[in-house]
Design an enzyme around this catalytic site. Sequence first.
Site, mmCIF file in Angstrom:
data_model
loop_
_atom_site.group_PDB
_atom_site.id
_atom_site.type_symbol
_atom_site.label_atom_id
_atom_site.label_comp_id
_atom_site.label_asym_id
_atom_site.label_seq_id
_atom_site.Cartn_x
_atom_site.Cartn_y
_atom_site.Cartn_z
ATOM 1 N N ARG A 109 49.160 46.556 7.134
ATOM 2 C CA ARG A 109 48.684 45.814 8.293
ATOM 3 C C ARG A 109 47.565 44.852 7.897
ATOM 4 N NH1 ARG A 109 49.578 50.233 12.192
ATOM 5 N NH2 ARG A 109 50.590 51.885 11.021
ATOM 6 N N ASP A 157 44.899 46.411 13.475
ATOM 7 C CA ASP A 157 45.614 47.511 12.818
ATOM 8 C C ASP A 157 47.054 47.617 13.300
ATOM 9 O OD1 ASP A 157 43.764 48.401 15.083
ATOM 10 O OD2 ASP A 157 45.209 50.039 15.071
ATOM 11 N N ASP A 187 54.014 49.657 16.237
ATOM 12 C CA ASP A 187 53.105 50.407 17.112
ATOM 13 C C ASP A 187 53.323 50.095 18.589
ATOM 14 O OD1 ASP A 187 51.973 51.834 15.064
ATOM 15 O OD2 ASP A 187 50.461 50.331 14.640
#
Length: 484
Positions: free
Chosen positions: A180, A249, A259
Site C-alpha cells: 500500500r 493504508d 479493503d
Amino acid sequence: MNMKWNLQHSYSSLPNKLFSFQSPIPVKSPKLVLFNHELAQSIDLEVSDNELDKLSQVLGGNVLPENSKPLAQAYAGHQFGNFTILGDGRAILIGEQLTNSQKLFDIQLKGSGRTPYSRGGDGRATLKSMLREYLISEAMYHLGISSSRSLAVVASGETVQREWENDGAILTRVAKSHIRVGTFEFAYQYLSLEEQKELTVYVIKRHYPELEGSKNPALELLKKVMEKQAELISDWMRVGFIHGVMNTDNVSIAGETIDYGPCAFMNVYDPGTVFSSIDTAGRYAFGNQPKITHWNLSRLAIALLPQIDEDQDKAVKTAQETLNQFPDIYESKYLQLMRNKLGLIGEEPQDKALVEDLLNIMNQMKADYTNTFASLTSGEFSENELFENDRFQDWYLNWIQRATKNGQTLEAAQKTMALHNPIYIPRNHKVEEALFQATENNDYSIFHEMLKVMKTPYQFNENFTAYQFPALEGDNGYQTFCGT
C-alpha cells in the site's frame, strides 16, 4: 490433501521490519460457506468437491498449506488525514500463489486472529462484513474494475463482539499484492535509505517490470502509481462506487480496489453522497474521491523523496512537478470514460460541458445515476420527471447531435454505451437484504442470486428486474459500517 498450491514467499525477502511471521489463530469449528471455483481455476488452485471440508480447515486457519510461511505485514497510514502506525491487525498472508503463467497473487486470510499489529483489537471479523466484501469485490471485478477478489468465506463457529454479538468468519482474499501507500510511509519512517530502495526495487520487479533499469526508479514508480490510481478512481466514478474509507493504508500500489469496509454504491446522483458511519465530515464523499486520491499520492511522494534525489530541495521540486500532473491525468481518463458512457467518438471541446450539464441536471432532479445512463443506452425512457424536464430535453438534443457526429449512427453510439453503462449494480437495500437473510436466517438464496446478477451486469435479464431499482424509500438514513 490433494490441493495444488504453488506458494512463493518473496515478500519475506524484504527487510524484516516490514513484517512479522505469524500463524493464524485456530478457530472452533470452521465451515466453508462460500468458495469461488472460477477464481480458484484462474490462479491454478485445483480443488475437488470432496476436498471442500478439508479446505475449510486450511482457509479457516486451522491447518497450514504445505510450505507456507504465514506473516502479517507492517505498514502505516494517514487515517482521515492523521498519521498512524498500523499493520495487518486481523489478516495473515499465507503466501503468494504462482500461476502457470508465472503471475503472483497474494493469498490472505482476513479475520484470522490477533497479530503483533492488532493494537488491542481481537483480530477477528464478522460473517456479515466478510460476506459484504465477497459480494462487492466480485461485483467490482465483473463490472470490469481492478479489484482484489474473494476466494472463500469460512464461518468460524465462534462469536465476535462488535456493537452486538456476531457470528465470526474468515475471508480468503486474492490480490496482486497487499502493498500500500502506507507500506512506503512505514518504510520512510523506520527503514534505512538502502532498505527503502529494496522495497521500491521489489515493487517494480513484481508489479511494473517495464520500469526496471530506470534512471530514477522511485520517480518512475510514483508516475506509474499515479496513472494506475487515475484509472481506478475514474472507473469508480463511472459506476457510482463509494469506497468510504480512502486512508493511505487502503490505497494499493498495484492499482486495485482493496479493503472493502463501509463501501456502497450511489443511487441518486449527488457528488456529496456519503454512507460510511465513520466519515462524519464527508472527507471521502463520492465527489471527493479524485482529490483525496491526489492527496494520498502526495503522501507517497513524500515517502519517496529520499530516493528521488539526494538533494532535498531538488527532490521536493521534482515530486511536486510530478504530482501537479495528476489532475490532468485523472480528468483525461475520467472524461474518456464519460465519453464512452455517452457513446461519443473522438474528442470535442464541448464534451466536458456536455457531461457536466447532464450531471447537474441529474443532481437537480435527484435522478438515479445508473438508470439514467441505462435509459440513454437503451433508448427506453420510463415516465420520469427527469426525461420530461425542459433542461434535459435541450441537453438530449445536444447529445444526439454530438453522438451522431463524424457519421456515427445513434445505434452505433448505443452499442459503445452498452459496454460501459451497467444495468445492474449492487443496490444497497438488496445487499442488506442478502446479508440479513444469510446471517440471521442462514438463507443464502438472495446472496447467490445477487452474485449471479453481478456476473453479467451489462446484460439485461428480465428475471432480475428487482435488482435494477433503488429502494422505494431511497437511501435516506442508510449507513455502512467498518466491521472492525
